[in-house]
Design a protein around this motif. Structure first.
Motif, short mmCIF file in Angstrom:
data_model
loop_
_atom_site.label_atom_id
_atom_site.label_comp_id
_atom_site.label_asym_id
_atom_site.label_seq_id
_atom_site.Cartn_x
_atom_site.Cartn_y
_atom_site.Cartn_z
N MET A 1 28.64 -10.36 -8.24
CA MET A 1 27.70 -9.49 -7.57
C MET A 1 26.71 -8.95 -8.61
SD MET A 1 28.25 -5.85 -5.63
CE MET A 1 29.20 -6.61 -4.36
N LYS A 2 25.46 -9.06 -8.32
CA LYS A 2 24.42 -8.54 -9.21
C LYS A 2 24.07 -7.11 -8.81
CE LYS A 2 22.58 -12.98 -10.43
NZ LYS A 2 21.42 -13.80 -10.67
N VAL A 3 23.84 -6.27 -9.82
CA VAL A 3 23.52 -4.87 -9.56
C VAL A 3 22.40 -4.39 -10.48
CG1 VAL A 3 25.84 -4.27 -8.76
CG2 VAL A 3 25.29 -4.03 -11.17
N ILE A 4 21.66 -3.40 -10.01
CA ILE A 4 20.70 -2.65 -10.82
C ILE A 4 21.22 -1.23 -10.81
CG2 ILE A 4 18.30 -1.85 -11.06
CD1 ILE A 4 18.54 -4.90 -11.29
N TYR A 5 21.33 -0.61 -11.99
CA TYR A 5 21.94 0.71 -12.08
C TYR A 5 21.21 1.62 -13.06
CZ TYR A 5 23.97 -1.42 -16.23
OH TYR A 5 24.15 -2.05 -17.43
N GLU A 6 21.52 2.90 -12.94
CA GLU A 6 21.04 3.91 -13.88
C GLU A 6 22.24 4.60 -14.49
OE1 GLU A 6 17.99 7.58 -13.65
OE2 GLU A 6 19.77 7.77 -12.38
N ILE A 7 22.21 4.80 -15.79
CA ILE A 7 23.22 5.60 -16.48
C ILE A 7 22.51 6.87 -16.94
CG2 ILE A 7 24.75 5.76 -18.46
CD1 ILE A 7 25.01 2.69 -18.31
N ALA A 8 23.01 8.01 -16.48
CA ALA A 8 22.42 9.30 -16.83
C ALA A 8 23.36 10.03 -17.79
CB ALA A 8 22.20 10.14 -15.58
N CYS A 9 22.81 10.43 -18.93
CA CYS A 9 23.58 11.14 -19.95
C CYS A 9 23.25 12.63 -19.91
CB CYS A 9 23.26 10.57 -21.33
SG CYS A 9 23.72 8.85 -21.51
N PRO A 10 24.17 13.46 -20.39
CA PRO A 10 23.96 14.90 -20.32
C PRO A 10 22.83 15.41 -21.21
CG PRO A 10 25.95 14.40 -21.54
CD PRO A 10 25.46 13.12 -20.95
N ASN A 11 22.36 14.61 -22.15
CA ASN A 11 21.27 15.04 -23.02
C ASN A 11 19.91 14.75 -22.40
OD1 ASN A 11 21.17 12.30 -23.26
ND2 ASN A 11 21.44 12.23 -25.46
N GLY A 12 19.90 14.31 -21.11
CA GLY A 12 18.66 14.06 -20.41
C GLY A 12 18.14 12.64 -20.51
N LYS A 13 18.77 11.81 -21.31
CA LYS A 13 18.33 10.42 -21.43
C LYS A 13 18.94 9.58 -20.32
CE LYS A 13 17.47 10.47 -26.35
NZ LYS A 13 17.65 9.78 -27.62
N THR A 14 18.16 8.59 -19.87
CA THR A 14 18.66 7.67 -18.86
C THR A 14 18.43 6.24 -19.31
OG1 THR A 14 16.57 7.67 -17.64
CG2 THR A 14 18.22 9.25 -16.92
N TYR A 15 19.25 5.35 -18.78
CA TYR A 15 19.16 3.93 -19.08
C TYR A 15 19.17 3.19 -17.75
CZ TYR A 15 20.71 -0.73 -20.46
OH TYR A 15 20.82 -2.09 -20.63
N ILE A 16 18.22 2.34 -17.52
CA ILE A 16 18.19 1.48 -16.34
C ILE A 16 18.62 0.09 -16.79
CG2 ILE A 16 16.80 0.52 -14.47
CD1 ILE A 16 17.02 3.57 -14.34
N GLY A 17 19.60 -0.47 -16.11
CA GLY A 17 20.09 -1.77 -16.52
C GLY A 17 20.42 -2.67 -15.34
N LYS A 18 20.84 -3.88 -15.66
CA LYS A 18 21.27 -4.82 -14.64
C LYS A 18 22.56 -5.47 -15.11
CE LYS A 18 18.66 -8.74 -16.41
NZ LYS A 18 17.72 -9.82 -16.12
N GLY A 19 23.33 -5.91 -14.15
CA GLY A 19 24.58 -6.57 -14.47
C GLY A 19 24.88 -7.65 -13.46
N THR A 48 29.66 14.58 -19.31
CA THR A 48 29.86 13.61 -18.24
C THR A 48 28.71 12.60 -18.27
OG1 THR A 48 30.87 15.30 -16.84
CG2 THR A 48 30.05 13.33 -15.74
N VAL A 49 29.05 11.34 -18.14
CA VAL A 49 28.07 10.27 -18.03
C VAL A 49 28.17 9.74 -16.61
CG1 VAL A 49 27.40 7.98 -18.84
CG2 VAL A 49 28.25 9.68 -20.47
N ARG A 50 27.03 9.55 -15.97
CA ARG A 50 27.02 9.12 -14.57
C ARG A 50 26.34 7.77 -14.44
NH1 ARG A 50 23.38 10.86 -9.71
NH2 ARG A 50 24.68 10.15 -8.00
N ARG A 51 26.96 6.87 -13.69
CA ARG A 51 26.34 5.58 -13.38
C ARG A 51 26.11 5.53 -11.88
NH1 ARG A 51 28.47 -0.63 -13.52
NH2 ARG A 51 29.46 0.03 -11.60
N GLU A 52 24.87 5.24 -11.49
CA GLU A 52 24.51 5.14 -10.08
C GLU A 52 23.92 3.76 -9.83
OE1 GLU A 52 21.62 7.33 -6.78
OE2 GLU A 52 21.60 8.00 -8.86
N ILE A 53 24.45 3.06 -8.83
CA ILE A 53 23.94 1.74 -8.49
C ILE A 53 22.82 1.91 -7.48
CG2 ILE A 53 24.48 -0.47 -7.38
CD1 ILE A 53 27.27 -0.24 -8.59
N PHE A 54 21.64 1.37 -7.83
CA PHE A 54 20.47 1.44 -6.96
C PHE A 54 20.38 0.26 -6.00
CE2 PHE A 54 18.45 3.70 -10.73
CZ PHE A 54 18.64 4.95 -10.17
N TRP A 55 20.88 -0.92 -6.43
CA TRP A 55 20.74 -2.13 -5.65
C TRP A 55 21.88 -3.07 -6.00
CZ3 TRP A 55 20.12 -7.16 -7.41
CH2 TRP A 55 19.73 -8.12 -6.47
#
Length: 70
Positions: A1-19, A48-55
């Motif tokens: 399964m292919k996904v597009i996700y965001e990882i949000a860190c507590p320092n305000g930085k975010t990472y958009i990735g795919k898997g 806390t680090v949060r990962r949210e799947i967008f697609w």
């Protein structure tokens, strides 16, 4: 399964990735030294680090490819 996700860190930085595996233990290719430089000692005590799947899609072709059977 292919996904597009965001990882949000507590320092305000975010990472958009795919898997392509949607593995629950995958949070990007992190460099421990770079991450440590972003946090104070106090911030490292509780965060806390949060990962949210967008697609997500069971069958999605890579750009420029044609799915089997087409």
């Amino acid at each position: 399964m292919k996904v597009i996700y965001e990882i949000a860190c507590p320092n305000g930085k975010t990472y958009i990735g795919k898997g392509v595996t949607n593995s629950i233990n995958y949070f990007g290719s992190a460099d421990s030294l770079l991450i440590a430089a972003d946090f104070t000692e106090e911030q490292r005590q509780d965060f806390t680090v949060r990962r949210e799947i967008f697609w997500k899609a069971e069958t999605a072709a890579d750009a420029g490819t044609v799915p089997e059977g087409s």
